[in-house]
Design an enzyme around this catalytic site. Sequence first.
Site, PDB file in Angstrom:
ATOM      1  N   ARG A 183       0.863  -1.165   0.047  1.00 47.32           N
ATOM      2  CA  ARG A 183       0.098   0.107  -0.008  1.00 47.32           C
ATOM      3  C   ARG A 183       0.932   0.993  -0.058  1.00 47.32           C
ATOM      4  NH1 ARG A 183      -3.854   0.172   5.062  1.00 47.32           N
ATOM      5  NH2 ARG A 183      -4.927  -1.554   3.975  1.00 47.32           N
ATOM      6  N   LYS A 185      -3.362   1.649  14.845  1.00 48.19           N
ATOM      7  CA  LYS A 185      -3.382   2.709  13.572  1.00 48.19           C
ATOM      8  C   LYS A 185      -4.000   3.907  13.883  1.00 48.19           C
ATOM      9  CE  LYS A 185      -5.806  -0.204  11.229  1.00 48.19           C
ATOM     10  NZ  LYS A 185      -6.780  -0.794  10.191  1.00 48.19           N
ATOM     11  N   CYS A 198     -16.276  -7.808   6.509  1.00 48.48           N
ATOM     12  CA  CYS A 198     -16.383  -8.077   7.835  1.00 48.48           C
ATOM     13  C   CYS A 198     -16.515  -6.989   8.579  1.00 48.48           C
ATOM     14  CB  CYS A 198     -15.096  -8.658   8.215  1.00 48.48           C
ATOM     15  SG  CYS A 198     -13.778  -7.448   8.727  1.00 48.48           S
ATOM     16  N   CYS A 222      -8.131 -10.950   1.503  1.00 53.74           N
ATOM     17  CA  CYS A 222      -8.018 -10.317   2.994  1.00 53.74           C
ATOM     18  C   CYS A 222      -8.295 -11.501   3.960  1.00 53.74           C
ATOM     19  CB  CYS A 222      -9.363  -9.393   3.227  1.00 53.74           C
ATOM     20  SG  CYS A 222      -9.389  -8.622   4.852  1.00 53.74           S
ATOM     21  N   ARG A 244      -1.484   6.884   9.296  1.00 57.74           N
ATOM     22  CA  ARG A 244      -1.637   6.428   7.682  1.00 57.74           C
ATOM     23  C   ARG A 244      -1.836   7.558   6.914  1.00 57.74           C
ATOM     24  NH1 ARG A 244      -3.676   0.980   7.876  1.00 57.74           N
ATOM     25  NH2 ARG A 244      -3.036  -0.056  10.050  1.00 57.74           N
ATOM     26  N   CYS A 253     -14.067  -1.453   6.332  1.00 52.58           N
ATOM     27  CA  CYS A 253     -12.833  -0.778   5.337  1.00 52.58           C
ATOM     28  C   CYS A 253     -13.579   0.128   4.401  1.00 52.58           C
ATOM     29  CB  CYS A 253     -12.065  -1.702   5.018  1.00 52.58           C
ATOM     30  SG  CYS A 253     -11.078  -2.705   6.241  1.00 52.58           S
ATOM     31  N   LYS A 277      -5.460   7.364  11.834  1.00 49.04           N
ATOM     32  CA  LYS A 277      -6.000   8.032  10.652  1.00 49.04           C
ATOM     33  C   LYS A 277      -6.393   9.472  10.778  1.00 49.04           C
ATOM     34  CE  LYS A 277      -7.484   3.493   8.891  1.00 49.04           C
ATOM     35  NZ  LYS A 277      -8.518   2.808   8.561  1.00 49.04           N
TER      36      LYS A 277
HETATM   37  C1  SRM Z   1      -7.771  -1.470   1.046  1.00 49.77           C
HETATM   38  C2  SRM Z   1      -8.887  -0.977   2.252  1.00 49.77           C
HETATM   39  C3  SRM Z   1     -10.049  -1.160   1.804  1.00 49.77           C
HETATM   40  C4  SRM Z   1     -10.560  -0.803   0.471  1.00 49.77           C
HETATM   41  O1  SRM Z   1     -11.225  -1.556  -0.403  1.00 49.77           O
HETATM   42  O2  SRM Z   1     -10.400   0.272  -0.332  1.00 49.77           O
HETATM   43  C5  SRM Z   1      -8.580  -1.924   3.471  1.00 49.77           C
HETATM   44  C6  SRM Z   1      -8.286  -2.950   3.447  1.00 49.77           C
HETATM   45  C7  SRM Z   1      -7.765  -3.654   4.551  1.00 49.77           C
HETATM   46  N1  SRM Z   1      -8.036  -3.297   5.962  1.00 49.77           N
HETATM   47 FE1  SRM Z   1      -9.040  -1.768   6.320  1.00 49.77          FE
HETATM   48  N2  SRM Z   1      -9.100  -1.016   4.804  1.00 49.77           N
HETATM   49  C8  SRM Z   1      -9.264   0.361   4.077  1.00 49.77           C
HETATM   50  C9  SRM Z   1      -9.872   1.214   4.913  1.00 49.77           C
HETATM   51  C10 SRM Z   1     -10.221   1.045   6.022  1.00 49.77           C
HETATM   52  C11 SRM Z   1     -11.104   1.904   6.759  1.00 49.77           C
HETATM   53  C12 SRM Z   1     -11.914   3.107   6.151  1.00 49.77           C
HETATM   54  C13 SRM Z   1     -11.087   4.315   6.148  1.00 49.77           C
HETATM   55  O3  SRM Z   1     -10.047   4.331   6.862  1.00 49.77           O
HETATM   56  O4  SRM Z   1     -11.762   5.492   5.977  1.00 49.77           O
HETATM   57  C14 SRM Z   1     -11.483   1.319   7.827  1.00 49.77           C
HETATM   58  C15 SRM Z   1     -12.611   2.073   9.087  1.00 49.77           C
HETATM   59  C16 SRM Z   1     -12.239   3.313   9.512  1.00 49.77           C
HETATM   60  C17 SRM Z   1     -11.476   2.845  10.966  1.00 49.77           C
HETATM   61  O5  SRM Z   1     -10.109   2.550  10.705  1.00 49.77           O
HETATM   62  O6  SRM Z   1     -11.932   2.795  11.821  1.00 49.77           O
HETATM   63  C18 SRM Z   1     -10.742   0.430   8.048  1.00 49.77           C
HETATM   64  C19 SRM Z   1     -10.668  -0.509   9.146  1.00 49.77           C
HETATM   65  C20 SRM Z   1      -9.932  -1.595   9.185  1.00 49.77           C
HETATM   66  C21 SRM Z   1      -9.645  -2.473  10.664  1.00 49.77           C
HETATM   67  C22 SRM Z   1     -10.417  -2.394  11.731  1.00 49.77           C
HETATM   68  C23 SRM Z   1      -9.462  -1.424  12.610  1.00 49.77           C
HETATM   69  C24 SRM Z   1     -10.065  -1.078  13.839  1.00 49.77           C
HETATM   70  O7  SRM Z   1     -10.001  -0.074  14.613  1.00 49.77           O
HETATM   71  O8  SRM Z   1     -10.185  -2.410  14.733  1.00 49.77           O
HETATM   72  C25 SRM Z   1      -8.978  -3.462  10.058  1.00 49.77           C
HETATM   73  C26 SRM Z   1      -8.445  -4.556  11.138  1.00 49.77           C
HETATM   74  C27 SRM Z   1      -7.372  -4.436  11.934  1.00 49.77           C
HETATM   75  O9  SRM Z   1      -6.573  -3.189  11.710  1.00 49.77           O
HETATM   76  O10 SRM Z   1      -7.011  -5.201  12.776  1.00 49.77           O
HETATM   77  C28 SRM Z   1      -8.381  -3.382   8.750  1.00 49.77           C
HETATM   78  C29 SRM Z   1      -7.675  -4.163   8.116  1.00 49.77           C
HETATM   79  C30 SRM Z   1      -7.635  -4.098   6.680  1.00 49.77           C
HETATM   80  C31 SRM Z   1      -6.598  -5.475   5.907  1.00 49.77           C
HETATM   81  C32 SRM Z   1      -5.447  -4.560   5.993  1.00 49.77           C
HETATM   82  C33 SRM Z   1      -6.719  -6.548   6.450  1.00 49.77           C
HETATM   83  C34 SRM Z   1      -5.593  -6.857   7.520  1.00 49.77           C
HETATM   84  O11 SRM Z   1      -5.412  -6.496   8.622  1.00 49.77           O
HETATM   85  O12 SRM Z   1      -4.930  -7.969   7.030  1.00 49.77           O
HETATM   86  C35 SRM Z   1      -7.406  -5.240   4.652  1.00 49.77           C
HETATM   87  C36 SRM Z   1      -6.611  -5.511   3.389  1.00 49.77           C
HETATM   88  C37 SRM Z   1      -7.220  -6.476   2.373  1.00 49.77           C
HETATM   89  C38 SRM Z   1      -6.613  -6.487   1.101  1.00 49.77           C
HETATM   90  O13 SRM Z   1      -6.506  -7.698   0.834  1.00 49.77           O
HETATM   91  O14 SRM Z   1      -6.332  -5.391   0.683  1.00 49.77           O
HETATM   92  N3  SRM Z   1      -8.969  -2.376   8.378  1.00 49.77           N
HETATM   93  N4  SRM Z   1      -9.737   0.224   6.980  1.00 49.77           N
HETATM   94  C39 SRM Z   1      -8.672   0.374   2.673  1.00 49.77           C
HETATM   95  C40 SRM Z   1      -7.254   1.083   2.576  1.00 49.77           C
HETATM   96  C41 SRM Z   1      -7.240   2.107   3.137  1.00 49.77           C
HETATM   97  C42 SRM Z   1      -5.797   2.939   2.964  1.00 49.77           C
HETATM   98  O15 SRM Z   1      -5.191   3.276   2.071  1.00 49.77           O
HETATM   99  O16 SRM Z   1      -5.136   3.056   3.868  1.00 49.77           O
HETATM  100  S1  SF4 Z   2     -13.629  -4.792   6.055  1.00 45.43           S
HETATM  101 FE1  SF4 Z   2     -11.458  -4.714   5.655  1.00 45.43          FE
HETATM  102  S2  SF4 Z   2     -10.879  -6.419   6.911  1.00 45.43           S
HETATM  103 FE2  SF4 Z   2     -13.142  -6.672   6.674  1.00 45.43          FE
HETATM  104  S3  SF4 Z   2     -13.157  -8.003   4.867  1.00 45.43           S
HETATM  105 FE3  SF4 Z   2     -13.070  -5.973   4.020  1.00 45.43          FE
HETATM  106  S4  SF4 Z   2     -11.087  -5.781   3.630  1.00 45.43           S
HETATM  107 FE4  SF4 Z   2     -11.169  -7.222   4.843  1.00 45.43          FE
END
Ligand code: SRM
Ligand code: SF4
Lengths: 564, 552
Positions: B74, B206, B474, B435, B143, B478, B208
């Site tokens: 990323r 993390k 899930c 994922c 981030r 995201c 943001k």
């Molecule tokens: C790529 C992306 C979704 C998308 O289709 O665009 C994404 C993809 C993933 N997110 Fe996310 N998140 C993405 C935006 C978000 C958002 C939305 C936002 O930030 O605007 C959220 C919700 C807002 C927030 O953070 O509360 C989000 C909340 C999470 C979480 C839950 C965090 C938490 O507070 O528990 C996880 C899981 C974790 O971190 O443990 C997670 C984890 C992940 C992971 C890295 C799974 C992992 O931990 O192994 C996913 C990778 C999937 C893949 O194969 O690419 N992602 N993730 C977004 C990348 C954003 C970026 O460029 O950095």
């Molecule tokens: S919401 Fe984020 S962590 Fe959950 S399945 Fe989608 S990419 Fe994976």
Amino acid sequence: MLAEPKLKILAEFISQFNKEELIWVNGYLSGLVSEPLKVTPAISNGANGKKITIAYGTETGNSKKLATDFASKAKKSGIQTKLVSLDQYKLTELPKEEYFITVISTQGDGEPPVAAQKFYDHIHNNGFKLPQLKYGVLALGDTAYPMFCKTGEDVDKQLQYLGGQRIADLQKCDLDYESTAEQWFSTVIQQLQTVKTPTPVIAAPPAETKKLAGKLYYDGIIQTHINLTANGSSKKIYHIELAADGMEFFSGDSIGIVPENDSLLVDQLLQLVSVDGNKTITWKNETASIRELLVSKINISYLLEKSVKHYAAICGHEIAVGKTDLLSLLKQYPLSKPALFEQVVEGLTQIVPRIYNISSSPAAHNGEVHITMLRDVFTINEQEQTGLCTQFLENKKEGDTVRFFIQTNKRFRLPAPEKDIIMIGPGTGIAPFRSFVAERDSTGAVGKNWLFFSENQFTTDFLYQTEWQSWFETDTLTKVSLSFKNGSEHTVSLADKIVTQGKELFEWLEQGAYLYLCGEKEPTGKAIEDALLKVFQTQTGSEASGIDYFENLKKQNRYAKDLY
Amino acid sequence: MSNNKPSPIEKIKTSSKGLRGSLQESLQDEITGAVREQDHALIKFHGMYEQDDRDVREERAAKKLDKLYSFMIRLRIPGGYMRADQWVAAHHIAGNYSTGVIKITTRQTIQLHGILKHQIKPTLKDFNAVHLDSIAACGDVNRNVACTSHPSESPIHEEVHAYADKISRLLLPKTRAFYEIWLDDEKIAEYDETDPLYQDRYLPRKFKIGIAIPPNNDVDVLTNDLGLIAIIEKGKLIGFNIAVGGGLSTTHGNPDTYARLATVIGFTAGEEKTLKAVYEVLTIQRDFGNRSDRKLARIKYTLDKMGVDAFRKELEQRCGFELEDAKPYRFTERIDRYGWLADDKGNWHYTLFVENGRITDEADVPLKTALLELAETGKLIFRFTSNQNLILSEIHPEDKSLIEKILQRYGIIKRDEAISALRKNAISCVALPTCPLALAEAQRYLPSLISKMEPLLKKHSLEEENIIMRMTGCPNGCARPYAAEIGLVGTGPGRYNLHLGGDREGTRLNTKYREQLDEEAILTELDKVFNQYNVSRSQHESFGDYMQRAIL
Ligand code: SRM
Ligand code: SF4
Ligand SMILES: Cc1cc2nc3c(=O)[nH]c(=O)nc-3n(C[C@H](O)[C@H](O)[C@H](O)COP(=O)(O)OP(=O)(O)OC[C@H]3O[C@@H](n4cnc5c(N)ncnc54)[C@H](O)[C@@H]3O)c2cc1C
Ligand SMILES: Cc1cc2nc3c(=O)[nH]c(=O)nc-3n(C[C@H](O)[C@H](O)[C@H](O)COP(=O)(O)O)c2cc1C
């Protein structure tokens, strides 16, 4: 079994007998065989306390075993004896030899064992004469192969041509070589003990009846049949698990499988020549329907030169001898009448066994035999084809039965448990090493184990990856050196790897490690042996000393290879 | 259930020798495509996630092959701003080392999937050659900073947008590990790696940051740990409202977790104070955040534990100045402005629809090839939106027709015009197969679900409505499904919770309406509510507002 002319005489001779007489003759002959062969006296040269050299050319160790027995027998009978492997033999010695016994097997399609190639070529470059050489050749072979004991025959003929004098007729042995060989050699010894210069011992024909005992066939039931490579691989490499009762084998052994021809192909063929497949014929002492024979006995997929020549003679065409199969011949040079087909069949040879290294361990895999088989694909005029046996086995399913025999490989054995081993197994060459490490793992052998392996792609072609990983995690596997092309041109080949890790590899050997190499001769096998030599030369400081080092490893039986 | 025992990750961080861990050794392990246990967590700080293709796990196990490990990279692209030549590079890097698909994320950056361990270094070196990196794109640090993407939103867009990059650089970890490990840079002896912000523990979780220029809340600013809302008076940027405590993720069956929108706690004037405040918000989270239970470690929980007032006081103390009271602002929408639009400078921008942000050559439109040709003209800038779309930006009037022609030739304009309002406003997360946390499909499934919803909307003559729908595989959220008018949150294969009642401008979370629905149930439920909305809505009432008022 008999040389062409002799066979002819015999055939003519017995053609006059009726069945009862034949049976009697049969008994009479076998009677002769069991008696010590008669020795006809001749002129004396008064020589006593003779020197004899026993040289062996072996691939899987049988010839060596025999030669060693002979040597000890000879010594016991007070004969001064030198025992030597043909790849160690100083060719310049040959003209000085007095009594020279060769025990040599045949490999490939009638080729000499790798270790005997130099010797074989040397004597065929007839730049010299061997006037006072008195010799005898014991040939090991397998009647399952069309060119039975070819190498032995060649050596025997050639030594005579060079002026050598037989002290014993060429003795060909089938897989049940022990007694025949015994007998032959004891007569040779008698010869040497008689003051007189001996005249040739008459060899016994390989005894038909004992033949079956020579090769024990098992009917293995396929337990598992999977393609080890993942989607996106350019290869198919099958892991096949066979279960059968009463098998005895060691890590390092192989199995032999006689494949069958595709019955559809056979029918197509019979239709083409409009011959009734149900007609019973006798072919090489086998009586069955033509169809049956063509399916399970007769090689139609990749004809030997002699078969092609034979065909040419029958259809009266000039045919350039080259790689071809029967169907193509029949299509290209049609037979004038169906009747000729049986003659064609006469000139064909039997399907030879294909050998596969056993990749299971007696201790670890409850007596099952596993093999690791690369689907053999090749192209003939733009047409992709699959090898006979690999096709045959690919089409088998779990639960099916496969006939096989065990091909012991005495030269390819694990050392004592505390010894370290270095295993170089590119591609399917990894098979015996899976057996080795599994065996050492389940018997708790303490020696260190180092694996070299190479394939196309890491993600799709890493054979038995998870098994190696768990052996690595549990320290059974000490070290792994891998090479994958991964579709890029600038990758480190396995040979390069060996060179770059030369120092450590040498240290292992210095501490007494055993070195093994298995896999396809071309191209990897050769490249790797060159790399090894290079390592020894850099580590020992000079070209010559490197060569010696390699030779010494072989002498001490600390280097074993199984290249195909 | 947060006992005070630090989570395992904490130990890994402090003993990581500046995020180096055993990554070098991991790269040498030939027998596996994975990295070592501890490095699994550390590599995230370098912008990468270790993943495996979940579709082929069983098949490979039977073949005695290890999981098909690969890495997702990323990039760090503050405000989603990328030069054309950088795009060209990314295009080729994706082709050489990854699945080939370039994924625009919901935080305005791009991801490449399926990079094998031995390909990581070449990939990062090639990116570095065009001054792109993935430092801190993931991990317990700040981030990628998101920012309202469309230049025509305001004359001072450029000035605001510049903050994204400033903040991103201000909050980068000080360690040089990234350069040493991936780019083979020499260790610089005299370089001082002591990190006053992250120290050796980094953040508990993390972090943001998002920046929005009202009235468009396209970045979903309130879902960020820290949101900055640009305040403009008489055409001048005077400062930012500071919003703290956003975060969406919940965990099924864990009542202690909840989605939360950020609370506006005050205003800071000018750049210096704003950056100071931003910085100190992080130090508070660093010192007060929960380090034993990662599920409760985001700043939203820290804030609620402290209380808003206490938090503000702590911040003012650390800043050495008081926050002013928040200035009035108003969000009215949360959309990408599709098609051609000019900014006040007279430059043109074309906003292009990218379904779920997946850029690849589809049968109907070879989008990836088209974008390469567009980038190669060198006459535009790439901007990624928080809705996973793309803006071809900064096009001078004299170049517009050239770009227009290419867009026409590839059938992009025609396609964009044909796309329904629902589809244009929908986003979904990655989910399966990469994922590891996915419980259900998302980006592979949403398109077909939308195709089945379009007739329903037509039936209730709602096809023109800009309803915002978001799907995730899930509850991590995201694709910010809790901040959508229709949120679908995966609970298991083929099953989703249906959330309704979020507002259009992103200032109100939705509520769970139905649980564990399969496709058929989803469609019947929606058919019902669409019908009610159509017959009994009041004028200009959005679907979300109606649901909130009438049903929930
Ligand atoms: C790529 C992306 C979704 C998308 O289709 O665009 C994404 C993809 C993933 N997110 Fe996310 N998140 C993405 C935006 C978000 C958002 C939305 C936002 O930030 O605007 C959220 C919700 C807002 C927030 O953070 O509360 C989000 C909340 C999470 C979480 C839950 C965090 C938490 O507070 O528990 C996880 C899981 C974790 O971190 O443990 C997670 C984890 C992940 C992971 C890295 C799974 C992992 O931990 O192994 C996913 C990778 C999937 C893949 O194969 O690419 N992602 N993730 C977004 C990348 C954003 C970026 O460029 O950095
Ligand atoms: S919401 Fe984020 S962590 Fe959950 S399945 Fe989608 S990419 Fe994976
Ligand atoms: C000691 C030893 C150990 C071995 N161990 C293994 C092992 O562990 N794993 C393994 O996979 N293999 C092993 N092999 C190789 C194996 O025995 C077979 O040789 C291999 O599987 C090919 O057999 P086939 O019947 O499928 O191919 P074949 O039909 O015998 O064909 C072999 C080659 O002959 C040529 N050919 C065949 N038919 C024609 C035609 N009609 N026209 C032109 N050319 C033709 C092609 O070049 C083809 O590649 C070993 C071999 C030896 C000698
Ligand atoms: C791959 C292979 C090919 C063989 N080809 C022949 C052959 O062409 N003619 C023959 O008589 N025996 C052939 N044999 C049989 C061997 O000669 C026989 O097994 C012999 O006992 C081996 O002796 P060694 O262990 O000293 O090499 C072949 C064996 C193998 C494994």
